[in-house]
Write a protein that holds these residues in place. Sequence first.
Motif: not given
Length: 288
Positions: A218-226
């Motif tokens: 999972v891309a980091m930006t998907q994992l925690i987009p906030e």
Amino acid sequence: MEYDLIIIGGGVAGCAAAVTARQRNLSVLVIYAGDGALGKTKLIDNYPGFPGATGPRLLQALRDHASGMGAHLVRRLVRRVMPMGETFSVLAGNDLYTGRSIILAMGTARVKTLPGEEELVGQGVSYCATCDGMFYKGGTVLVVASDAEAVEEAIYLSTLARVLYVKERPHQTGELPDTIQVLQDKPQAFHLKGEQVALTTDRGELVADGAFVMRPAVAMTQLIPEAQTENGKLVLNSSLQTSLPGIFAAGDITGTPLQAAKAAGEGNIAALSAAKHLILLNNRTKEA
Ligand SMILES: Cc1cc2nc3c(=O)[nH]c(=O)nc-3n(C[C@H](O)[C@H](O)[C@H](O)COP(=O)(O)OP(=O)(O)OC[C@H]3O[C@@H](n4cnc5c(N)ncnc54)[C@H](O)[C@@H]3O)c2cc1C
């Protein structure tokens, strides 16, 4: 159970953080999807105290140390971390865990997305059947799958909607019921088509109400987009805290040098920062 600290990643950084956090008497859950960079390292000659160690041997020693200190280790892919006020929900596989603080220690695994995919997240493209499946009840959904792990998610979605299953990479789909249509198309790109989402393939176009993309990372930006990023890297302060209070990062995910000893050191710093954060949180609760 609510954990004081959930660590995502069971490599050097994650295990080092777990050891220090247990020393500070925090309840610790380490969730890891696999063996990360260290598992691929044949010989690692510059990790202090372990001359001539192989990556897998060092990794086993680190995991044994973390679990010996009382950390819980589970093997699952984390898909999403959701800030919930003063706690965080972590979706791993189909299970939800709650943590009062988080350390991101996922290394540098790169995730190649399809053109148009990231732009459509939240507008028809999802990475989490459990979170978003209900939105498509009675409709049609695409499952774009990279490995057999997606089969379980597709079966769940088929209880809600008609499912078209497309393989991004070849894999076995033995357990899929006949109600799920497995297509031979090769996915190429996403775009919107009216209120629906369309997937261009080598055979044409597939249109559905929603699309679920299932990959083993999972891309980091998907994992925690906030969490705030700059040029694709997490913005961190000197305590290794992200822009979200209570979420810290350690290891290769924070940037160069990509070295095991640096990952261990950062795991230690992030765990101490998490412990400090929890003390401040407890004091605030007592005062209120
Ligand atoms: C071939 C090779 C040789 C190397 N040689 C050396 C060397 O000689 N000396 C040296 O110091 N360093 C070396 N390195 C680098 C070293 O291995 C890394 O710096 C170190 O492993 C980083 O540790 P980490 O914990 O940050 O990440 P990793 O060890 O990569 O661990 C990441 C962890 O996060 C997990 N993860 C990722 N995404 C998720 C998710 N969504 N959900 C759950 N878990 C997830 C992974 O499964 C893994 O458990 C080498 C690396 C490679 C690839």
